[in-house]
Design a protein around this motif. Structure first.
Motif, short mmCIF file in Angstrom:
data_model
loop_
_atom_site.label_atom_id
_atom_site.label_comp_id
_atom_site.label_asym_id
_atom_site.label_seq_id
_atom_site.Cartn_x
_atom_site.Cartn_y
_atom_site.Cartn_z
N LYS A 383 -4.51 -19.87 -15.25
CA LYS A 383 -3.77 -19.51 -14.04
C LYS A 383 -2.33 -19.13 -14.37
CE LYS A 383 -6.41 -22.19 -10.64
NZ LYS A 383 -6.38 -23.30 -9.66
N LEU A 384 -1.78 -19.76 -15.38
CA LEU A 384 -0.39 -19.47 -15.75
C LEU A 384 -0.25 -18.06 -16.34
CD1 LEU A 384 0.86 -22.84 -17.29
CD2 LEU A 384 1.14 -21.97 -14.98
N LEU A 385 -1.35 -17.46 -16.76
CA LEU A 385 -1.27 -16.09 -17.27
C LEU A 385 -0.89 -15.11 -16.17
CD1 LEU A 385 -4.37 -15.88 -19.66
CD2 LEU A 385 -1.99 -16.34 -20.25
N ASP A 386 -1.06 -15.50 -14.92
CA ASP A 386 -0.70 -14.64 -13.79
C ASP A 386 0.78 -14.74 -13.44
OD1 ASP A 386 -3.33 -13.78 -13.49
OD2 ASP A 386 -3.83 -15.45 -12.17
N SER A 387 1.50 -15.63 -14.12
CA SER A 387 2.91 -15.85 -13.81
C SER A 387 3.74 -14.60 -14.12
CB SER A 387 3.46 -17.03 -14.62
OG SER A 387 4.86 -17.13 -14.50
N LYS A 388 4.81 -14.43 -13.36
CA LYS A 388 5.76 -13.35 -13.62
C LYS A 388 6.90 -13.80 -14.53
CE LYS A 388 3.38 -10.76 -10.92
NZ LYS A 388 2.48 -9.73 -11.52
N ASN A 389 6.81 -15.03 -15.01
CA ASN A 389 7.80 -15.57 -15.94
C ASN A 389 7.29 -15.35 -17.37
OD1 ASN A 389 8.95 -17.67 -17.78
ND2 ASN A 389 10.08 -18.28 -15.95
N GLY A 390 8.00 -14.55 -18.14
CA GLY A 390 7.53 -14.19 -19.48
C GLY A 390 7.37 -15.37 -20.41
N LEU A 422 -8.25 -12.66 -20.02
CA LEU A 422 -7.45 -12.14 -21.12
C LEU A 422 -7.47 -10.61 -21.13
CD1 LEU A 422 -8.51 -14.62 -23.94
CD2 LEU A 422 -6.34 -14.59 -22.72
N GLN A 423 -8.61 -10.02 -20.80
CA GLN A 423 -8.72 -8.57 -20.82
C GLN A 423 -7.98 -7.91 -19.66
OE1 GLN A 423 -13.01 -8.27 -20.81
NE2 GLN A 423 -13.10 -7.91 -23.02
N ASP A 424 -7.97 -8.56 -18.51
CA ASP A 424 -7.39 -7.95 -17.32
C ASP A 424 -5.93 -8.29 -17.09
OD1 ASP A 424 -9.93 -6.99 -16.90
OD2 ASP A 424 -10.47 -8.53 -15.41
N GLY A 425 -5.40 -9.24 -17.85
CA GLY A 425 -4.05 -9.73 -17.59
C GLY A 425 -2.98 -8.68 -17.82
N ALA A 437 -4.49 -10.62 -27.97
CA ALA A 437 -5.38 -9.85 -28.84
C ALA A 437 -5.94 -10.73 -29.96
CB ALA A 437 -4.64 -8.66 -29.43
N LYS A 438 -5.12 -11.60 -30.51
CA LYS A 438 -5.57 -12.51 -31.56
C LYS A 438 -6.56 -13.53 -31.00
CE LYS A 438 -1.38 -12.18 -34.41
NZ LYS A 438 -0.21 -12.92 -34.95
N THR A 439 -6.35 -13.95 -29.76
CA THR A 439 -7.28 -14.90 -29.14
C THR A 439 -8.66 -14.27 -28.97
OG1 THR A 439 -5.43 -15.93 -27.96
CG2 THR A 439 -7.64 -16.39 -27.15
N LEU A 440 -8.71 -13.05 -28.48
CA LEU A 440 -9.99 -12.36 -28.32
C LEU A 440 -10.67 -12.16 -29.68
CD1 LEU A 440 -8.98 -9.73 -25.62
CD2 LEU A 440 -10.55 -11.65 -25.31
N LEU A 474 -20.22 -11.44 -23.97
CA LEU A 474 -21.00 -11.08 -25.15
C LEU A 474 -21.04 -9.57 -25.35
CD1 LEU A 474 -23.98 -13.59 -24.94
CD2 LEU A 474 -22.03 -13.63 -26.50
N ALA A 475 -21.05 -8.80 -24.27
CA ALA A 475 -21.03 -7.35 -24.42
C ALA A 475 -19.80 -6.88 -25.18
CB ALA A 475 -21.09 -6.68 -23.04
N HIS A 476 -18.68 -7.57 -24.97
CA HIS A 476 -17.43 -7.18 -25.64
C HIS A 476 -17.27 -7.84 -27.00
CE1 HIS A 476 -15.53 -4.95 -22.32
NE2 HIS A 476 -16.12 -5.82 -21.51
N LEU A 477 -17.84 -9.01 -27.19
CA LEU A 477 -17.50 -9.80 -28.37
C LEU A 477 -18.63 -10.00 -29.37
CD1 LEU A 477 -15.41 -12.63 -26.62
CD2 LEU A 477 -14.57 -10.51 -27.64
#
Length: 598
Positions: A383-390, A422-425, A437-440, A474-477
């Motif tokens: 949820k914190l990935l949606d934050s506007k705080n860098g 992660l893909q849409d963020g 990118a490293k996480t994916l 799985l389709a992506h990874l």
């Protein structure tokens, strides 16, 4: 208790002093009001414009300025005249003059006038005790001293530090009275204000011998003195290695650690702040702090009612966690994970940021990764990935990067929709984009063996939403050689195609992107099975032929779908039988009447 004892010892003096204090305050207020009245009336005249738009006359402005200057000069003269006197009336006059100047200084426009009028030098004189002569009984009573610091460097250059340090040492030679404690507290506060964000003054305080008495005052019986001393040490320790070293050498750590357990929020907030500044960028001091037993009381502050203490404790634990792997494990073993995860959901942005920072450091250990995921840390971190705080966004991404390294919780990562998140963020800073990118990539490397078997199991028996998330991930990874097992043998393709007929645009978009990714992998794996290139150049149809009910045989719902279907139909890369399954599945009717027939 001590205040009650003093009250019992001096039952007659107490009311008189209280009345005198009120009298001084009333007189100071009256004097201040009189001094400000000229400015107020002049200001009113200045704002009273005539119909033709003309403002107040310059003579009135000059009169206002002159009146204030005279008032400032009069108060400064009182301070200078009373500086060497122990007489009660002189001390009261000096106190009243100090109050008047302090009130006038609340107006920023008047501050420079007060400084130019000589107030700083006059106030600094009052930091020194008057010369001792043959004192009367009245003159032997303790007198308060006042300081209203304004311009830092100017005050220090006027010689304020030596008498301030001398005031800090008064407790050694006098009884622990309320009046002395008040003086000491004000002296410590003055040093804090003077040294705030001023590296040169921090060093000068140390050179004047100010650190040892401040460390001694940490053990004062007066809580306000303790807090003021800790606040001064906190300021002096910030980004000043020599001050840090001397504070530790003066044996401040044991007392500071005791203060961490104080029930007074103001006390443990200042204490954890001092320790945080001491260990910052100082590995050796960090080890000393840990050896002194700071870890458990800092963890205890994560559950404090004071959000500032919680924030400082989380930051400090993040600093501890960078020391060595053993410390990371100890922090989790001693109960830090659950309160840190609870703090991720706080309304305080800085609190969320610091808890994510601490969890990110802790997540660099395999066992801690499992603990964070097991205790429910994944969802709030996502949820914190949606934050506007860098900074907050990056701290959360770094913590997720750590958790993704644990094979036991890759499936949990995917179950909660982590791959899509992660893909849409939309990530603010490049460092966060690189971390994602490293996480994916890390997740992709984990999808084999028992991890893949678990995901296939979830794709068969899990809830529909979980099945879809697993198929999309799985389709992506997945590795190209695992596509048959996933999408033919375990019906993964059906799950993706079902998304295309969903009423949700997001589902359609996710399914289309996943199928396109799958087709690209398949084409790379089996280039020999691909259809030969067209002998003629591409033909571009006009707009009138696209999605026309009379001129076209095929209606497309998604622009990318044409390319996808052609590739899937002709390439035949997903092993035997996929073409037939696609032909059977792609014949459907949309509820709003639009059709797609292949």
């Amino acid at each position: 208790m001590e205040a009650e004892q003093q009250k019992q010892q001096r039952p007659r003096q107490r009311p008189r002093r209280k009345g005198q204090k009120r009298k001084l305050e009333d007189e100071a207020s009256a004097a201040t009001a009189a001094a400000a009245s000229s400015l107020g009336s002049a200001g009113a005249d200045d704002d009273n414009e005539e119909e033709d738009g003309s403002a107040g006359t310059p003579e009135i402005c000059r009169h206002s300025h002159a009146a204030l200057a005279r008032e400032v000069r009069a108060q400064v003269d009182v301070l200078i005249r009373c500086a060497s006197s122990w007489r009660h009336a002189d001390r009261a006059a000096a106190k009243r003059a100090t109050h008047v100047l302090a009130e006038l200084a609340k107006n920023e426009e008047v501050v420079n006038m007060i400084v130019e009028g000589g107030a700083v030098a006059a106030l600094v004189c009052h930091l020194e005790e008057p010369a001792v002569a043959a004192q009367t009984q009245e003159e032997q009573q303790l007198r308060p001293f006042e300081l209203e610091p304004e311009h830092q460097q100017f005050i220090v250059d006027a010689g304020a530090l030596p008498p301030l340090v001398k005031l800090l040492k008064r407790q050694r030679s006098t009884t622990n009275s309320r009046m002395v404690n008040s003086v000491i507290k004000r002296a410590a506060d003055a040093i804090t204000n003077l040294a705030h964000e001023n590296s040169n003054i921090k060093t000068r305080v140390r050179m004047e011998g100010g650190i040892p008495p401040l460390v001694e005052l940490l053990e004062s019986q007066d809580l306000k003195v303790q807090r003021a001393a800790a606040g001064a040490l906190r300021t002096l320790a910030f980004k000043n290695d020599e001050n840090k070293t001397q504070i530790v050498q003066c044996n401040a750590l044991p007392t500071l650690i005791l203060m961490l357990r104080s029930e007074d929020a103001a006390i443990h907030y200042e204490a954890v702040g001092v320790i945080g500044n001491l260990v910052h960028s100082s590995p050796n001091i960090k080890k000393e702090v840990l050896n002194a037993g700071a870890l458990q009381p800092v963890i205890g502050l994560l559950s404090s009612c004071c959000t500032e203490s919680q924030r400082e404790a989380a930051l400090l634990l993040g600093q501890f966690a960078s020391a060595d792997s053993d410390c990371k494990v100890h922090i989790v073993q001693r109960g830090a994970v659950r309160p840190l995860i609870e703090m991720l959901q706080s309304a305080d942005v800085q609190l969320r940021e610091m808890s994510a920072f601490a969890l990110g450091r802790l997540a660099q250990d395999t066992h801690n990764q499992a603990g964070i995921a097991y205790n429910g840390g994944l969802v709030p971190l996502f949820k914190l990935l949606d934050s506007k705080n860098g900074s907050l966004q990056h701290n959360a991404a770094f913590a997720l990067y750590g958790v993704a390294d644990n094979e036991d919780y890759v499936s949990d990562f995917i179950k909660v929709g982590g791959v899509q998140k992660l893909q849409d963020g939309e990530f603010i800073v490049q460092a966060t984009k690189d971390c994602v990118a490293k996480t994916l990539k890390r997740l992709e490397e984990k999808i084999n063996g028992r991890v893949l078997k678990h995901l296939l199991y979830l794709m068969r028996v899990g809830e529909q939403s979980v099945q879809r998330r697993v198929a999309l991930a799985l389709a992506h990874l997945c590795a190209p050689e695992d596509q048959r097992a996933i999408f033919i043998d375990n019906n993964g393709l059906d799950l993706l195609l079902d998304l295309l007929i969903s009423m949700s645009p997001k589902h359609q978009q996710d399914g289309s992107a996943a199928l396109y990714k799958l087709a690209n992998k398949a084409a790379a794996l089996s280039p020999m099975d691909a259809a030969p290139p067209s002998p003629t150049p591409q033909v571009y149809l006009g707009e009138q032929y696209v999605n026309s009910s009379t001129l076209s045989d095929v209606t497309f719902l998604v622009e990318e779908l044409l390319c996808l279907l052609l590739r899937m139909h002709f390439v035949q890369c997903l092993m035997a039988g996929i073409g037939k399954r696609m032909q059977e599945t792609l014949k459907f009717q949309i509820s709003d009447g639009r059709s797609l027939n292949s």
